[in-house]
Every structure is written in C-alpha cells, then in structure tokens.
Design an enzyme around this catalytic site. Structure first.
Site, PDB file in Angstrom:
ATOM      1  N   ARG A  84       0.848  -1.191   0.000  1.00 30.23           N
ATOM      2  CA  ARG A  84       0.000   0.000   0.000  1.00 30.23           C
ATOM      3  C   ARG A  84       0.877   1.231   0.000  1.00 30.23           C
ATOM      4  NH1 ARG A  84      -5.170   1.983   2.358  1.00 30.23           N
ATOM      5  NH2 ARG A  84      -5.242   4.093   1.521  1.00 30.23           N
ATOM      6  N   ARG A  93      -5.744   1.169  -5.053  1.00 32.89           N
ATOM      7  CA  ARG A  93      -4.788   0.638  -4.086  1.00 32.89           C
ATOM      8  C   ARG A  93      -4.720  -0.883  -4.137  1.00 32.89           C
ATOM      9  NH1 ARG A  93      -8.763   3.335   0.029  1.00 32.89           N
ATOM     10  NH2 ARG A  93      -8.420   4.782  -1.616  1.00 32.89           N
ATOM     11  N   ASP A  96      -6.487  -2.193   1.259  1.00 38.24           N
ATOM     12  CA  ASP A  96      -7.023  -1.216   2.207  1.00 38.24           C
ATOM     13  C   ASP A  96      -7.662  -2.003   3.336  1.00 38.24           C
ATOM     14  OD1 ASP A  96      -7.834   1.222   3.312  1.00 38.24           O
ATOM     15  OD2 ASP A  96      -9.682   1.288   2.137  1.00 38.24           O
ATOM     16  N   ASP A  98      -9.464  -1.392   7.025  1.00 42.42           N
ATOM     17  CA  ASP A  98     -10.041  -0.373   7.900  1.00 42.42           C
ATOM     18  C   ASP A  98     -10.638  -1.018   9.138  1.00 42.42           C
ATOM     19  OD1 ASP A  98      -9.561   1.965   6.363  1.00 42.42           O
ATOM     20  OD2 ASP A  98     -11.289   1.502   5.095  1.00 42.42           O
TER      21      ASP A  98
END
Length: 161
Positions: A84, A93, A96, A98
């Site tokens: 990343r 990307r 990711d 989160d």
C-alpha cells in the site's frame, strides 16, 4: 465485536485483489488477530465514482488481545507490507484495511470509532451484514439492516465470482 473491512482494486505481489485480501487475512492470523468470520467477496464500483477498476471488498469479524490503537497499527503494518502506497485520497490501491468497529467503543480521536463513513457505504454494510447481521451502530443506534435500507441509490455492488 471487532470488525475489519478489506478492499483492493490493484494487483499486488500476492496476485489479483482477492488473493491479496486472502493473504492479508492469513497474515493477520499470524499476528494474533483471529478471524471468526469472513463475508463473501463483493465487487464494488469505486466511491466516489471514477475510472478506476472495481474493488474487491469484504468484512471480517475478528478477535484479538490488541487494543484498538494497536490493532489499527497492525492493519497499517500489513498494508505497508502488502504494497500500500498512500498518495491522494480515494486512489486505487493494492490493499485497504479499515478498523470499522471495536466493540461498542466510540472515539473521536485516532482510531476514530466506529469508522466515520461506514454507514454511507454499501461496500462495508452489505458484507458486514453477512458476518454480523445483528450489529447496531453504537452512535446512530441503527441496525445494519436499517443502514442498508437507508443507503443512497447507485452504489454498484455485486457478489464476486
């Protein structure tokens, strides 16, 4: 209940996005983050709309002894390890990760919990409903089903093959 959203729309050294996300889950297991459940993978249009390739997205329900800040740091370490590169907001990307929710924790400072835009995104809510159908947003007090019903139209999402 700890929830982690996963997404990617570029290949990495692990292969196409779905292979990257599977490898990331295995890597997290090696760091003391136990995956209790993982949603099916979804193909989703970029948000905001752009000419980027579609994303592969999912949500994992996990458990760990790490606190929220340490878990977020581990997610960022995995992102860096998997290629990343943070450039501009909403850029394509390779990965990711989160932290969407950490139990009922509500925090206004990093890590902000629950994730501040999660309730607006089909690519988070639909897979979240797969792994935690009874989840209730700790700030809004609304179930995941209610949040899905309130989503604005036009968020392209479909099951991955």
């Amino acid at each position: 209940m700890i929830l982690v959203a996963l997404g990617a729309n570029l290949p990495s050294r692990f292969g196409p996005p779905q292979a990257t996300l599977e490898a990331a889950l295995a890597r997290l297991e090696g760091a003391g983050v136990r995956v209790l459940a993982r949603s099916p993978w979804y193909l989703t249009a970029p948000v905001p709309a752009s000419d980027q390739p579609d994303y592969v997205n999912g949500v994992a329900r996990v458990e760990t002894a790490l606190d929220a800040a340490a878990l977020l740091a581990e997610l960022h370490a995995v992102e860096a390890e998997f290629g990343r590169v943070r450039t501009v907001a909403n850029a394509a990307r390779a990965i990711d990760l989160d932290l969407i929710a950490y139990g009922d924790d509500v925090r206004a400072e990093a890590p902000v919990l629950p994730h501040p835009r999660m309730h607006e995104r089909a690519f988070v809510l639909l897979p979240l409903a797969d792994v935690a159908p009874g989840w209730v947003h700790p700030v809004l007090g609304r179930s995941v089903a209610d949040l899905i019903a309130a989503l604005p139209p036009g968020q392209g999402i479909r099951a991955a093959d």
